[in-house]
Design a protein around this motif. Structure first.
Motif, PDB file in Angstrom:
ATOM      1  N   SER A   1       0.819  -1.213   0.000  1.00  0.00           N
ATOM      2  CA  SER A   1       0.000   0.000   0.000  1.00  0.00           C
ATOM      3  C   SER A   1       0.855   1.266   0.000  1.00  0.00           C
ATOM      4  N   LEU A   2       2.169   1.119   0.107  1.00  0.00           N
ATOM      5  CA  LEU A   2       3.071   2.269   0.162  1.00  0.00           C
ATOM      6  C   LEU A   2       3.626   2.594  -1.221  1.00  0.00           C
ATOM      7  N   SER A   3       4.011   3.832  -1.380  1.00  0.00           N
ATOM      8  CA  SER A   3       4.693   4.226  -2.619  1.00  0.00           C
ATOM      9  C   SER A   3       6.082   3.578  -2.631  1.00  0.00           C
ATOM     10  N   PRO A   4       6.711   3.454  -3.786  1.00  0.00           N
ATOM     11  CA  PRO A   4       8.060   2.877  -3.831  1.00  0.00           C
ATOM     12  C   PRO A   4       9.046   3.605  -2.917  1.00  0.00           C
ATOM     13  N   ARG A   5       8.943   4.933  -2.867  1.00  0.00           N
ATOM     14  CA  ARG A   5       9.842   5.709  -1.993  1.00  0.00           C
ATOM     15  C   ARG A   5       9.605   5.357  -0.521  1.00  0.00           C
ATOM     16  N   ASP A   6       8.345   5.340  -0.112  1.00  0.00           N
ATOM     17  CA  ASP A   6       8.016   5.027   1.282  1.00  0.00           C
ATOM     18  C   ASP A   6       8.371   3.585   1.631  1.00  0.00           C
ATOM     19  N   ARG A   7       8.203   2.672   0.679  1.00  0.00           N
ATOM     20  CA  ARG A   7       8.584   1.275   0.894  1.00  0.00           C
ATOM     21  C   ARG A   7      10.096   1.165   1.100  1.00  0.00           C
ATOM     22  N   PHE A   8      10.856   1.908   0.296  1.00  0.00           N
ATOM     23  CA  PHE A   8      12.316   1.946   0.446  1.00  0.00           C
ATOM     24  C   PHE A   8      12.694   2.477   1.830  1.00  0.00           C
ATOM     25  N   LEU A   9      12.087   3.586   2.239  1.00  0.00           N
ATOM     26  CA  LEU A   9      12.382   4.183   3.550  1.00  0.00           C
ATOM     27  C   LEU A   9      12.005   3.244   4.695  1.00  0.00           C
ATOM     28  N   LEU A  10      10.882   2.563   4.560  1.00  0.00           N
ATOM     29  CA  LEU A  10      10.460   1.610   5.586  1.00  0.00           C
ATOM     30  C   LEU A  10      11.460   0.463   5.710  1.00  0.00           C
ATOM     31  N   ARG A  11      11.908  -0.048   4.574  1.00  0.00           N
ATOM     32  CA  ARG A  11      12.881  -1.147   4.621  1.00  0.00           C
ATOM     33  C   ARG A  11      14.182  -0.704   5.268  1.00  0.00           C
ATOM     34  N   ARG A  12      14.611   0.511   5.012  1.00  0.00           N
ATOM     35  CA  ARG A  12      15.836   1.013   5.660  1.00  0.00           C
ATOM     36  C   ARG A  12      15.618   1.163   7.165  1.00  0.00           C
ATOM     37  N   ARG A  13      14.421   1.586   7.558  1.00  0.00           N
ATOM     38  CA  ARG A  13      14.111   1.711   8.990  1.00  0.00           C
ATOM     39  C   ARG A  13      14.121   0.335   9.649  1.00  0.00           C
TER      40      ARG A  13
END
Length: 114
Positions: free
Chosen positions: A90-102
């Protein structure tokens, strides 16, 4: 003397504490157990050490220990909740990337990579 007491305590606590430490992976449970064990097994060692080091470094170290504990809780509790594909899709690619880094920060910052 401090190092000897530290390794003696970790040896008594077992491989679950010793092996991560030897591989430079610090975990809150092992660190807390070692410090508590040193206080129990060699109680006369801790007060002079704290006096020698001084309050400022101990307070600074306590802040780092609290961060390690926080990352450990976040990795244990939050990572399973937000790791699901349903949530991430449900996240944008950018937000998915940031979540994975978190998620990686919580994992490696908690010693969860051992």
């Amino acid at each position: 003397k401090v190092l000897r007491s530290n390794f003696k305590t970790m040896d008594k606590l077992g491989k679950g504490v010793m092996m991560p430490f030897l591989q430079d992976v610090i975990q809150v449970g092992g660190l807390f157990s070692t410090i508590a064990g040193m206080s129990v097994f060699d109680p006369k060692l801790v007060p002079p050490l704290l006096l020698w080091v001084g309050p400022a470094p101990v307070i600074g170290w306590t802040r780092h220990f609290a961060a390690l504990a926080l990352y450990s809780v976040l990795h244990a509790v939050m990572a399973p909740l937000v790791s699901s594909d349903g949530y991430q899709s449900s996240l944008s690619p950018r937000d998915r990337f940031l979540l994975r880094r978190r998620l990686e920060a919580w994992k490696y910052g908690s010693g969860g990579d051992y």
